[in-house]
Design an enzyme around this catalytic site. Structure first.
Site, mmCIF file in Angstrom:
data_model
loop_
_atom_site.group_PDB
_atom_site.id
_atom_site.type_symbol
_atom_site.label_atom_id
_atom_site.label_comp_id
_atom_site.label_asym_id
_atom_site.label_seq_id
_atom_site.Cartn_x
_atom_site.Cartn_y
_atom_site.Cartn_z
ATOM 1 N N GLY A 96 0.831 -1.184 0.000
ATOM 2 C CA GLY A 96 0.000 0.000 0.000
ATOM 3 C C GLY A 96 0.869 1.239 0.000
ATOM 4 O O GLY A 96 2.072 1.182 -0.293
ATOM 5 N N LYS A 118 7.819 -6.014 7.070
ATOM 6 C CA LYS A 118 7.424 -4.776 6.394
ATOM 7 C C LYS A 118 8.643 -3.925 6.072
ATOM 8 O O LYS A 118 9.501 -3.706 6.923
ATOM 9 C CB LYS A 118 6.452 -3.972 7.273
ATOM 10 C CG LYS A 118 5.874 -2.737 6.571
ATOM 11 C CD LYS A 118 4.741 -2.130 7.365
ATOM 12 C CE LYS A 118 4.074 -0.979 6.627
ATOM 13 N NZ LYS A 118 2.921 -0.427 7.367
ATOM 14 N N ASP A 211 -6.976 3.947 11.602
ATOM 15 C CA ASP A 211 -7.313 3.217 10.373
ATOM 16 C C ASP A 211 -8.029 1.916 10.727
ATOM 17 O O ASP A 211 -7.642 0.838 10.285
ATOM 18 C CB ASP A 211 -6.044 2.936 9.574
ATOM 19 C CG ASP A 211 -6.340 2.596 8.110
ATOM 20 O OD1 ASP A 211 -7.443 2.924 7.638
ATOM 21 O OD2 ASP A 211 -5.457 2.021 7.454
#
Length: 314
Positions: A96, A118, A211
């Site tokens: 993303g 990540k 989020d």
């Protein structure tokens, strides 16, 4: 030695050179390229040119440049034995605006440990995103809750990009889990309360998630959920407390009125996110239809219109 082997060796050399010298000035780069194979040096110079153009235009690169630099990571992580730091990459889990997440593994004391790893791809390596990833892992380092995916390891790649390894959750998004298992109202509310516990714990640690959506809450085969992806989270301490959510780095489906209007976010931002999540659990649809109207129209609806009652939507 056949041509395929030679090409692979050149590629690996080109990749290593690019990672090693991309942070140097022009004279330092040329000194490192002196004496290199002509094709390798030319390819590295082309990559460096693309890299410099991308990083010199702000946080959002033109897609062709981003695609070209992404190919460096993509090619390097294909095939058996590809590694990031001490982890062997299995496959891409997702990507993303804030980075890429890979399923990876390492061996510790004879046992295999699988993680969600990540990193910021080369195509996205801007000071802003690098700092954001460092901020995310610092926030995660301070969280320890059974319903929050835990931080396992962190470090820096040779080119200076940060990475961190999270607990890998072999699960599915919350709403999908409820639908696939035909959970009744009581079971859905029970899972929602677990989410509330995780968010309340984060708030006690002075962290806003910002989020809260189904895809960021995974439920495993045992019915245990974990909240993850603190990519746009912020601390309520220090300078971060005044941050707004950067445009483009949040989902309209989960965004609160203050987020879409670019106003400062507070605990109420997560409360709104929880309300939207509960609405979806109960009504089977989001508070607003996102397939109707332009982005500006949707923003105006979120900011100024109350959603229909969940009982009516259901």
């Amino acid at each position: 030695m056949d041509s395929t082997t030679l090409d692979d060796e050149r590629w690996q050399r080109m990749r290593r050179l690019f990672l090693e010298i991309s942070t140097l000035d022009a004279s330092g780069r040329e000194a490192c390229l002196a004496g290199e194979d002509g094709q390798v040096a030319a390819a590295v110079r082309r990559l460096l040119t693309l890299h410099d153009e991308m990083t010199g235009t702000g946080d959002r690169a033109p897609p062709p440049l981003a695609d070209a630099l992404s190919a460096v990571d993509d090619r390097a992580l294909q095939g058996d034995g590809a590694t990031i730091a001490q982890f062997r990459v299995e496959r891409l889990l997702g990507e993303g605006g804030m980075g890429r997440v890979y399923l990876a593994q390492r061996e510790i004391g004879g046992n295999l440990q699988r993680v969600a790893l990540k990193i910021v791809p080369l195509a996205m390596r801007t000071p802003r995103l690098v700092e954001q990833l460092k901020r995310e892992r610092a926030i995660l380092a301070g969280l320890d809750h059974p319903h929050i995916a835990r931080l396992i390891d962190a470090g820096e790649l040779p080119d200076g990009r940060p990475y961190f390894a999270m607990e890998y959750v072999a699960g599915v998004p919350l709403l999908r889990y409820c639908d696939e298992n035909r959970l009744d109202l009581r079971a859905r509310v029970a899972l929602f309360l677990d989410v509330c516990e995780a968010v309340a714990y984060a708030h006690r640690q002075l962290v806003l998630h910002r989020d809260l959506k189904s895809s960021n809450i995974l439920v495993d085969a045992d019915g245990r959920l974990r909240l993850l992806d603190f990519g746009i989270a912020k601390s309520l301490e220090g300078a971060q407390a005044r941050d707004v959510t950067s445009d483009g780095f949040f989902s309209l489906r989960a965004a609160s009125p203050e987020q879409v209007l670019g106003k400062p976010t507070t605990v109420s931002t997560d409360v709104y996110g929880l309300g939207s999540l509960l609405y979806g659990l109960l009504a089977g649809r989001p508070p607003f239809r996102f397939d109707q109207g332009s982005r500006d129209t949707v923003i105006q609806r979120i900011a100024h219109e109350p959603p229909p009652l969940a009982s009516g939507a259901a």
